[in-house]
Enzyme design. Structure first.
Site, short mmCIF file in Angstrom:
data_model
loop_
_atom_site.label_atom_id
_atom_site.label_comp_id
_atom_site.label_asym_id
_atom_site.label_seq_id
_atom_site.Cartn_x
_atom_site.Cartn_y
_atom_site.Cartn_z
N HIS A 17 0.81 -1.21 0.00
CA HIS A 17 0.00 0.00 0.00
C HIS A 17 0.86 1.28 0.00
O HIS A 17 0.78 2.10 -0.90
CB HIS A 17 -0.89 0.03 1.25
CG HIS A 17 -1.84 -1.13 1.38
ND1 HIS A 17 -2.88 -1.36 0.51
CD2 HIS A 17 -1.90 -2.12 2.29
CE1 HIS A 17 -3.54 -2.45 0.89
NE2 HIS A 17 -2.98 -2.93 1.96
O1 RIB Z 1 -5.17 0.23 4.49
C1 RIB Z 1 -3.78 0.19 4.34
C2 RIB Z 1 -3.13 1.34 5.06
O2 RIB Z 1 -3.42 1.29 6.45
C3 RIB Z 1 -1.59 1.30 4.97
O3 RIB Z 1 -1.09 2.59 5.07
C4 RIB Z 1 -1.23 0.51 6.18
O4 RIB Z 1 0.11 0.76 6.61
C5 RIB Z 1 -2.21 1.06 7.19
O5 RIB Z 1 -1.69 2.30 7.68
#
Ligand code: RIB
Ligand code: CA
Length: 309
Positions: free
Chosen positions: A238
């Protein structure tokens, strides 16, 4: 190319760690500061993890702690994904001490001193620190070049059917940032779901470097279970997608959208409402990252992490 002055706000977090190393290894970015928020795990752990990740990179970048809870409501972590220590159980050497002060104050001071439209903000966690900046000094948006956020989803969420974790954790803060007036780019689940880390990527990273950062990143990648959302194909990178956009935008396609977030207390709380096709006469306020060249993305991540000590 002149490196982009950049502040990264994060909640390390297994994927935050990879994103931080990518940013610190990339000459396209001049990382001025790393600020930390509670999110994946509590602030005490996310701050320690950010210090350790920056310390292992050998980069002398100040790390500043910030909000340990959302603007409103109760703090809930994601330790079920990232492990109790936030790094999948990996224990890194303790990093340098955190800088004095609080994240929102430090970001405001940096923005006040920045020329107009010059500073890039990359948000990788709940947007509480960034929301505090623009809620208390909205004029600072004029000194921002771009705000890149890993947040939200056009479609299904990952913490509730409606909401992605960062947006869900502090929707009020996210809405402040989305409406602050600075250019915003959204790396939502729709693009990060295309950047799935698979065993071949771990093998390639270990082959590319036996340095401490690359080894730690490979160990982190090994620690994260493939996601059910991906059909057990891999686990989404992500946060590194948000950094990769700032470093190598050619890897992405994108579209201008109108984006807001549901701040109700109902089952839709934290849902990012993204008008992909201009259905409503609302001016676009964000860039939506649509597709990513996944092979190019992982080539970039592995090549850059191999540069670190
Ligand atoms: O949904 C994914 C996000 O939420 C990413 O940034 C993960 O590290 C959490 O912070
Ligand atoms: Ca994160």
């Amino acid at each position: 190319m002149t490196p982009r002055p950049t502040i990264i706000d994060c909640d390390p977090g297994t994927d935050d760690a990879i994103a931080l190393w990518l940013a610190l290894a990339s000459p396209e970015l001049d990382v001025r500061m790393v600020t930390v928020v509670g999110g994946n795990v509590g602030l005490q752990a996310t701050l320690a993890n950010a210090r350790a990740v920056v310390g292992l990179s050998g980069c002398s970048v100040p790390v500043v702690g910030g909000a340990d809870r959302p603007l409103l409501g109760r703090f809930e972590d994601a330790a079920y994904v990232h492990g109790d220590n936030g790094l999948g159980g990996l224990v890194l050497p303790e990093g340098p001490p955190a800088a004095h002060g609080l994240a929102a104050d430090a970001i405001r001071a940096a923005l006040r001193a920045a020329p107009r439209h010059s500073m890039t903000l990359i948000g990788l966690g709940p947007a509480t620190n960034l929301g505090l900046v623009f809620a208390t000094e909205p004029a600072l948006a004029d000194n921002v070049a771009e705000i890149v956020l890993m947040t939200g989803a056009l479609g299904e969420g990952n913490v509730t059917p409606s909401a992605e974790f960062n947006a869900w954790n502090d929707p009020e803060a996210l809405d402040i940032v989305l409406t602050a007036g600075a250019p915003v780019t959204l790396a939502t689940l729709d693009v990060t779901n295309q950047a799935l880390c698979r065993p071949k990527h771990v093998t390639a990273l270990r082959a590319a470097s036996q340095g401490a950062c690359a080894t730690a990143a490979a160990d982190i990648w090994d620690s994260v279970a493939p996601s059910r959302r991906s059909g057990e194909q891999g686990h989404e990178q992500h946060d590194a997608c948000a950094v990769a956009w700032a470093v190598a935008p050619h890897l992405f396609t994108h579209a201008d959208v109108a984006a807001r977030v549901d701040c109700s207390q109902g089952i839709g709380r934290g849902r990012t409402v993204i008008d992909r096709w201009g259905r409503k006469p609302r001016a676009p306020n964000a860039r939506f990252l649509d597709k990513v060249n996944a092979d190019g993305f992982f080539d970039l991540v592995i090549e850059r992490l191999a540069r670190l000590p």
